[in-house]
Design a protein around this motif. Sequence first.
Motif, short mmCIF file in Angstrom:
data_model
loop_
_atom_site.label_atom_id
_atom_site.label_comp_id
_atom_site.label_asym_id
_atom_site.label_seq_id
_atom_site.Cartn_x
_atom_site.Cartn_y
_atom_site.Cartn_z
N PRO A 35 19.96 134.98 91.38
CA PRO A 35 19.76 135.70 90.12
C PRO A 35 18.54 136.63 90.21
O PRO A 35 17.52 136.27 90.81
N LEU A 36 18.66 137.80 89.61
CA LEU A 36 17.56 138.76 89.59
C LEU A 36 17.77 139.69 88.41
O LEU A 36 18.83 140.29 88.27
N PRO A 37 16.75 139.87 87.54
CA PRO A 37 16.94 140.62 86.28
C PRO A 37 16.80 142.13 86.44
O PRO A 37 16.03 142.77 85.73
N LEU A 38 17.55 142.72 87.36
CA LEU A 38 17.47 144.17 87.56
C LEU A 38 17.88 144.93 86.30
O LEU A 38 17.22 145.89 85.89
N GLY A 39 18.99 144.49 85.69
CA GLY A 39 19.48 145.17 84.50
C GLY A 39 18.48 145.14 83.36
O GLY A 39 18.25 146.15 82.69
N LYS A 40 17.87 143.99 83.15
CA LYS A 40 16.89 143.85 82.07
C LYS A 40 15.72 144.81 82.28
O LYS A 40 15.23 145.43 81.33
N ASN A 41 15.27 144.93 83.53
CA ASN A 41 14.20 145.88 83.86
C ASN A 41 14.58 147.31 83.46
O ASN A 41 13.86 148.00 82.75
N GLU A 85 25.96 142.86 97.43
CA GLU A 85 25.99 143.57 96.15
C GLU A 85 24.66 143.38 95.42
O GLU A 85 24.20 142.26 95.21
N ILE A 86 24.03 144.49 95.04
CA ILE A 86 22.84 144.47 94.20
C ILE A 86 23.30 144.81 92.78
O ILE A 86 23.53 145.96 92.44
N GLY A 87 23.50 143.77 91.96
CA GLY A 87 24.06 143.95 90.62
C GLY A 87 23.03 143.89 89.52
O GLY A 87 21.82 143.80 89.78
N SER A 88 23.49 143.91 88.28
CA SER A 88 22.59 143.91 87.13
C SER A 88 21.89 142.58 86.94
O SER A 88 20.77 142.53 86.42
N THR A 89 22.55 141.49 87.35
CA THR A 89 21.98 140.16 87.09
C THR A 89 21.67 139.37 88.35
O THR A 89 21.15 138.25 88.26
N GLY A 90 21.98 139.93 89.53
CA GLY A 90 21.71 139.17 90.74
C GLY A 90 22.09 139.92 92.00
O GLY A 90 22.67 141.02 91.95
N VAL A 91 21.76 139.31 93.14
CA VAL A 91 22.07 139.88 94.45
C VAL A 91 23.00 138.90 95.15
O VAL A 91 22.69 137.70 95.26
N ARG A 92 24.15 139.40 95.62
CA ARG A 92 25.20 138.51 96.12
C ARG A 92 25.64 138.92 97.53
O ARG A 92 25.81 140.11 97.81
N LEU A 93 25.87 137.92 98.35
CA LEU A 93 26.28 138.14 99.75
C LEU A 93 27.66 137.54 99.99
O LEU A 93 27.97 136.45 99.49
N ALA A 114 24.90 149.04 95.53
CA ALA A 114 24.31 148.75 94.22
C ALA A 114 25.18 149.34 93.14
O ALA A 114 25.81 150.39 93.32
N THR A 115 25.22 148.66 91.98
CA THR A 115 26.07 149.10 90.87
C THR A 115 25.22 149.69 89.75
O THR A 115 24.13 150.19 89.98
N SER A 116 25.71 149.61 88.52
CA SER A 116 25.21 150.43 87.42
C SER A 116 23.73 150.33 87.12
O SER A 116 23.07 151.35 86.91
N ALA A 117 23.15 149.12 87.09
CA ALA A 117 21.73 149.00 86.72
C ALA A 117 20.85 149.74 87.74
O ALA A 117 19.98 150.54 87.37
N PHE A 118 21.09 149.49 89.00
CA PHE A 118 20.33 150.15 90.06
C PHE A 118 20.58 151.66 90.03
O PHE A 118 19.68 152.47 90.23
N ARG A 119 21.83 152.01 89.74
CA ARG A 119 22.21 153.43 89.69
C ARG A 119 21.44 154.17 88.61
O ARG A 119 21.09 155.35 88.77
N ASP A 120 21.13 153.49 87.50
CA ASP A 120 20.44 154.13 86.38
C ASP A 120 18.92 154.11 86.50
O ASP A 120 18.22 154.73 85.69
N ALA A 121 18.39 153.39 87.47
CA ALA A 121 16.93 153.26 87.61
C ALA A 121 16.31 154.58 88.06
O ALA A 121 16.76 155.21 89.02
N LYS A 122 15.25 155.00 87.37
CA LYS A 122 14.59 156.26 87.71
C LYS A 122 13.92 156.21 89.07
O LYS A 122 13.74 157.25 89.72
N ASN A 123 13.53 155.01 89.51
CA ASN A 123 12.83 154.89 90.79
C ASN A 123 13.73 154.35 91.90
O ASN A 123 13.27 153.77 92.86
N ARG A 124 15.04 154.56 91.76
CA ARG A 124 15.99 153.98 92.73
C ARG A 124 15.80 154.54 94.13
O ARG A 124 15.94 153.81 95.11
N ASP A 125 15.48 155.84 94.26
CA ASP A 125 15.34 156.43 95.59
C ASP A 125 14.19 155.80 96.36
O ASP A 125 14.30 155.51 97.56
#
Length: 509
Positions: free
Chosen positions: A37-43, A9-17, A83-94
């Motif tokens: 932990p990874l600050p994807l959402g904050k970005n 899972e690539i989430g808003s606050t971290g990557v989990r296996l 990936a969930t919401s933060a990654f989904r909303d990123a303009k450069n996700r593709d």
Amino acid sequence: MATPESVIEIGSTGVRLLVAEFDADRKQNILDRSEMPLPLGKNVFTSGIVNQETQNQLIQVLKRYREQLQGWGISPEETYCFATSAFRDAKNRDAIMDRIFVQTGFKVHIVDGIEENKLMYLAVTDCIKDQPIDFKNENTVILVVGGSTTEIMMMSKGKMAGVHSLRLGTVRIEEQIKNQTSSYSDIQRFVQESINNTKGSLESELNIAEVKQFIAVGQDVSLASLIVGRPISTFLWEINKQDFSDFIRDIQEYSVDECVARFKMSYSEAETFQVSLLIYNLFFNLTNAERILVPETNIRNGILLSKDSTKNLELQKEFDSQIIASARNLLRKFHGDENHAECVRMIATKIYDSLKEEIALDEHSRTLLEVASILHDIGSFIRYDNHNIHSSYVIKNSEIFGLSKNENKIISEIAKYHRGSSVPQDDDSFHLMSRVDRLTILKLTAILRIADAMDRGHIQKFSDFTIKLENNTLIINTKKSKNTVLEKIALTEKAGMFESVFGYKVLLM
């Protein structure tokens, strides 16, 4: 011997296996798990993109997980990475998804908000299936607070009453108000008013004050259950209402550093810990529940169960029943004709089953037909004239439990063409869809038009009839029902698509 399965899972606050396997009794056994932990959402919430530094960290984490999975004999191709919401909303996700695939071999799938609800429902129901929790007789809320969104499921006596993906996440709130205030009371007011703004919509589906069971999922509330709760079983905890309230009051004065030191959490987790528990508590206080139930599960467990549900007929049947319940509740919300909807659903599925070998669609298409049958006239709430157009709009912009955005779109197209002379092929956007989606729309629309014609007068005239195929004709024998002129006229108007798609004339006897 069971084969290990893995999910990332690539989430808003971290990557989990998560690595798990199913035993012979379909019980899920956890073999391995990791979290970084990874600050994807904050970005994303500050700049709209995932910056280069975070991208590099993400790639390194995934490479580390790839090595970890090699020890289990699992390749990136065999791993479901989502990936969930933060990654989904990123303009450069593709671009990031492509980079991940090239450098790590993991193919990233984007999960939308309503699909997150579906996965969490599977995870929660599996976790509590052997526990003394009364899903069937008590109104229930399942709440999941994330970094970007809060997912809420409302159940009325065991049946899905409503699902919502609210833009009320811990990281999102932190980024929205961090430059305005640092006061906990101001944050509390901000969250309270955000919840109040959604309360009316929620209560149009279920009276939250009548909810007796409150189920909370997430690592923050799980930590709270370890501190102030008590275990019911190995993977289920409960927290008394007053104990939860007291704990939240105690921690509201803690600094981020104090949270890190006291609760042994990462700095990024500590930044949102208080806000997360505040959201849970404010929703909890809207209900009449006396305790919070906290199952130790997550969306990754739901992913594995979703994959397993194709092999578990009982689980799939229960899941489909919740999709239908959600559709019925949506129709009720718009004051639709429930008797007509149920009659059309019954007729449509009977026709579908008689043509099952020739339809050649996957098993889930029958459920899509049921939902379309229930909701085809929902637009009449707006205006009866051109109600098929209004139905299409309402469906497309509603949240139906268990259905993806693409499935919602398919159902909205079926509803759009259930009446009138237009056909899907007249719409340019129809030709941009995949071949499978186009065939699904054509076949299910053709069936729905016949079913709707048979209840033209909305009086449920044909409760007992038979269907047989003979000499390129679909013969519907209504057991000598009298005065079928209106239905025959309706079939003359609506049967053209059915004949075009399936090659059968329709004869009402």
